[in-house]
Design an enzyme around this catalytic site. Structure first.
Site, PDB file in Angstrom:
ATOM      1  N   GLY A  81       0.825  -1.217   0.000  1.00 16.49           N
ATOM      2  CA  GLY A  81       0.000   0.000   0.000  1.00 16.49           C
ATOM      3  C   GLY A  81       0.853   1.258   0.000  1.00 16.49           C
ATOM      4  N   ARG A 145       1.341  -5.762  -5.006  1.00 14.38           N
ATOM      5  CA  ARG A 145       1.368  -6.675  -3.858  1.00 14.38           C
ATOM      6  C   ARG A 145       1.773  -8.106  -4.230  1.00 14.38           C
ATOM      7  NH1 ARG A 145      -0.607  -4.509   0.780  1.00 14.38           N
ATOM      8  NH2 ARG A 145      -2.149  -2.851   0.629  1.00 14.38           N
ATOM      9  N   ASP A 176       4.680  -7.835   4.874  1.00  8.62           N
ATOM     10  CA  ASP A 176       4.644  -8.827   3.797  1.00  8.62           C
ATOM     11  C   ASP A 176       5.745  -8.568   2.764  1.00  8.62           C
ATOM     12  OD1 ASP A 176       2.487 -10.266   4.831  1.00  8.62           O
ATOM     13  OD2 ASP A 176       1.014  -8.966   3.867  1.00  8.62           O
ATOM     14  N   LYS A 202       8.061   0.444   5.648  1.00  7.20           N
ATOM     15  CA  LYS A 202       6.972   1.310   5.211  1.00  7.20           C
ATOM     16  C   LYS A 202       5.633   0.735   5.645  1.00  7.20           C
ATOM     17  CE  LYS A 202       4.391  -0.004   2.589  1.00  7.20           C
ATOM     18  NZ  LYS A 202       3.513  -0.751   1.673  1.00  7.20           N
ATOM     19  N   THR A 203       4.724   1.490   6.073  1.00  5.71           N
ATOM     20  CA  THR A 203       3.293   1.183   6.158  1.00  5.71           C
ATOM     21  C   THR A 203       2.612   2.221   7.047  1.00  5.71           C
ATOM     22  OG1 THR A 203       1.508  -0.313   6.747  1.00  5.71           O
ATOM     23  CG2 THR A 203       3.533  -0.623   8.008  1.00  5.71           C
ATOM     24  N   ASP A 205       0.075   1.708   8.536  1.00  7.33           N
ATOM     25  CA  ASP A 205      -0.542   0.985   9.656  1.00  7.33           C
ATOM     26  C   ASP A 205       0.284   1.062  10.937  1.00  7.33           C
ATOM     27  OD1 ASP A 205      -2.263   0.307   7.658  1.00  7.33           O
ATOM     28  OD2 ASP A 205      -1.955  -1.849   7.766  1.00  7.33           O
TER      29      ASP A 205
HETATM   30  P1  FBP Z   1       0.619  -2.001   3.604  1.00  9.78           P
HETATM   31  O1  FBP Z   1       0.625  -2.868   4.819  1.00  9.78           O
HETATM   32  O2  FBP Z   1       1.037  -2.698   2.383  1.00  9.78           O
HETATM   33  O3  FBP Z   1       1.398  -0.753   3.837  1.00  9.78           O
HETATM   34  O4  FBP Z   1      -0.869  -1.519   3.322  1.00  9.78           O
HETATM   35  C1  FBP Z   1      -1.643  -0.923   4.290  1.00  9.78           C
HETATM   36  C2  FBP Z   1      -3.058  -0.635   3.889  1.00  9.78           C
HETATM   37  O5  FBP Z   1      -3.226   0.728   3.622  1.00  9.78           O
HETATM   38  C3  FBP Z   1      -4.032  -1.114   4.964  1.00  9.78           C
HETATM   39  O6  FBP Z   1      -4.203  -0.129   5.950  1.00  9.78           O
HETATM   40  C4  FBP Z   1      -5.275  -1.418   4.160  1.00  9.78           C
HETATM   41  O7  FBP Z   1      -6.078  -2.387   4.785  1.00  9.78           O
HETATM   42  C5  FBP Z   1      -4.721  -1.945   2.881  1.00  9.78           C
HETATM   43  O8  FBP Z   1      -3.444  -1.346   2.718  1.00  9.78           O
HETATM   44  C6  FBP Z   1      -5.586  -1.641   1.687  1.00  9.78           C
HETATM   45  O9  FBP Z   1      -5.055  -2.297   0.589  1.00  9.78           O
HETATM   46  P2  FBP Z   1      -5.333  -1.926  -0.917  1.00  9.78           P
HETATM   47  O10 FBP Z   1      -4.456  -0.769  -1.245  1.00  9.78           O
HETATM   48  O11 FBP Z   1      -4.901  -3.139  -1.657  1.00  9.78           O
HETATM   49  O12 FBP Z   1      -6.774  -1.587  -1.054  1.00  9.78           O
END
Ligand code: FBP
Length: 550
Positions: A81, A145, A176, A202-203, A205
């Site tokens: 993400g 991803r 991941d 990075k994230t 979250d």
């Molecule tokens: P990462 O862990 O890859 O940084 O992604 C976080 C996130 O933003 C989560 O908070 C959310 O649930 C998910 O990605 C949403 O994924 P997508 O971009 O595939 O809709």
């Protein structure tokens, strides 16, 4: 994208580097801090799976005695993400390798790990990167991803890197994606290739942190954006005094974002998934907690309020967690399931899960059922951002309040609005903290490349201090690994950091939430400031400040 006057002016911001990297550039040497390391859990299994990169020392840097001017060829992948600051990681790597030698080159693989496998790339020259400095988003090279799993994927990735004569690959991602980085580092080392793999944390979250990593980048900016929005809603709620706002906040598993936003804005009710799991709360108990607060406030003539809910809440309610785990195992590898009609899907599921999970499943509204049956992401995660927990809770709370009204136990008026803040924050222009942190992480990744580190994550420690005092270094990726059940099998993955219920940030919320439930202690943190006093512009999150407070 075209340039607004904001981005033109923000481009002039010069991110602050840790003192050592600012002074020495890449004229540095690695120094071991802890000589041998162990994985956070399942060490025997992890050691067996990563024999070539397991147990390496944690590293820091000192100024080199002898100058070296090595040209470095580096590739970069943005993975998972979006998170504010990714472009600054890229500019930090570029400036780092150019500081080693102007002949150094950086290439960016397009669209995440699949760009590496398919050899789709772009040359990241200084002229190309210039317009992306201090901007949000991952649009410079895109993201994806794809999970690196098969022998063919690893072999293609290695042959791409060899074709470009890379010294190293930097993978910028969350748990991941850094699991991918660890697997690739092991694969390359096993093949006897000298190419190094470096990860960058990075994230938004905020769940890629541990004793060695203070924060993942993007959390600071994204939680500030959500805090601004929730602060605005709190003020609206207190002005109109007629709505209950149910706000779902992004953060796939961990509730760090919700906790930070709650500390910044002081809403009436905050759910922390980790607490729900620990108390083994049922969905009915969650609903009762909300209705109790609504009834209490209505008795004070306050038919309004603000509730913040973490995106992953539903997955932490033990009965739903069990249901999801069964669904994950059941649907793993069943590619044709998506083609079935809804009736067939329900029949198949009900026949193949335990009686207790079938009971929970049937109690959920159809919308949530179908959202729980949607495709998993390539890493086996339920796509919780697409599950409308906010709407589910509004429905269930509405039903419960109607019953209370009929029984004469509630006389208020319940008018609810739902919100989901997630994508709004992921590509915001990085705050000063994230602009500095990301640039520093990128520059530091180049430093790790220059000392030939393989299977390391770029780290800057002491993050609650000003950027000049951050301590650059590297931590072995294997140190963060453990075994988890994914796609129906036990797999090595980087351990997520959930909210620590004994930690200072959660305790700060717990100490105040009873008072916030019945008052309007709302706080309006305002928008991120990019120009102005350092006390405002460089302030970090409450989470980091509390966690690192001595
Ligand atoms: P990462 O862990 O890859 O940084 O992604 C976080 C996130 O933003 C989560 O908070 C959310 O649930 C998910 O990605 C949403 O994924 P997508 O971009 O595939 O809709």
């Amino acid at each position: 994208m075209t340039k607004s006057s904001f981005t033109q002016n923000r481009a002039k911001y010069q991110p602050k580097l840790p003192a050592l990297l600012k002074k020495a550039g890449l004229q540095i040497e690695a120094k071991a801090v802890v000589k041998t390391t162990k994985s956070v859990a399942n060490s025997a299994e992890i050691k067996k799976l990563f024999p070539h990169i397991y147990g390496k020392p944690t590293l820091t840097f000192v100024k080199a005695k002898k100058a070296s001017k090595k040209a470095l060829n580096v590739g970069v992948v943005l993975s998972g993400g979006q998170a504010p600051g990714g472009h600054n990681v890229v500019s930090g790597i570029l400036d780092g390798i150019k500081a080693s030698s102007p002949k150094s080159n950086l290439i960016g693989f397009l669209g995440g790990p699949s760009g590496l496998i398919e050899n789709k790339f772009v040359n990241l020259t200084p002229a190309f990167v210039k317009d992306y400095r201090n901007t949000g988003g991952f649009d410079i090279i895109g993201s994806g991803r794809t999970k690196l799993e098969t022998e063919e994927q690893f072999a293609s990735a290695l042959s791409t890197m060899q074709a470009h004569k890379l010294d190293a690959l930097v993978i910028v991602g969350g748990d991941d994606s850094n699991t991918n980085a660890c697997m690739l580092a092991e694969y390359i080392a096993a093949k006897g290739s000298p190419i190094n793999v470096i990860g960058v944390p990075k994230t938004i979250d905020g769940d890629l942190k541990n004793s060695e990593i203070g924060a993942s980048f993007g959390f600071d900016t994204a939680s500030k954006v959500y805090s601004e929005l929730v602060g605005n809603i709190c003020r609206d709620a207190n002005s109109a005094k007629k709505y209950w706002h149910f706000i779902k906040l992004m953060g796939r598993s961990a509730s760090h974002i919700t906790l930070e936003v709650a500390l910044q804005t002081q809403p009436n009710l905050t759910f922390i998934s980790e607490e729900i799991a620990e108390k083994k709360m049922t969905l009915d108990q969650v609903v009762k907690t909300i209705t109790d607060t609504i009834v209490r406030r209505s008795e004070m003539k306050k038919n309004f309020g603000v509730i913040v809910i973490p995106e992953g809440l539903i997955e932490f309610i033990p009965e739903v967690k069990k249901l999801i785990a069964e669904l994950n195992d059941l649907l793993a590898g069943k590619d044709d399931f998506a083609n079935l009609g809804m009736d067939d899907k329900l029949q198949f599921v009900n026949k193949n899960i335990s009686a207790s999970s079938a009971k929970v499943f049937s109690s959920l509204p159809m919308l949530i059922k179908s959202q729980l049956l949607m495709d998993r992401d390539p890493h086996g995660n339920v796509q919780v951002s697409r599950i409308e927990t906010d709407k589910l809770l509004i429905d269930l709370v509405g039903d419960a309040l109607r019953e209370l009204k009929q029984a004469g136990k509630y006389k208020g008026k319940f008018s609810a609005l739902s919100h989901f803040f997630g994508y709004e924050g992921r590509c915001a222009s990085p705050s000063n903290f994230d602009a500095d942190y990301c640039y520093g992480l990128g520059f530091n990744a180049a430093a790790l490349v220059s000392v030939g580190a393989n299977g390391y994550m770029s780290t800057l420690k002491n993050l609650a201090a000003p950027a000049e005092k951050w301590v650059p270094g590297g931590v072995p990726l294997t140190m963060m690994m453990n075994m988890e059940h994914r796609h129906g099998k036990d797999k090595p993955v980087i351990k997520k950091a959930l909210v620590d219920l004994k930690g200072k940030p959660f305790k700060a919320l717990a100490a105040k939430r009873n008072e916030w439930a019945v008052t309007e202690s709302y706080q309006d943190p305002g928008a991120i400031q990019y120009w102005g006093p350092s006390a405002v512009c460089d302030a970090t999150t409450k989470t980091l400040a509390l966690e690192q407070k001595k």
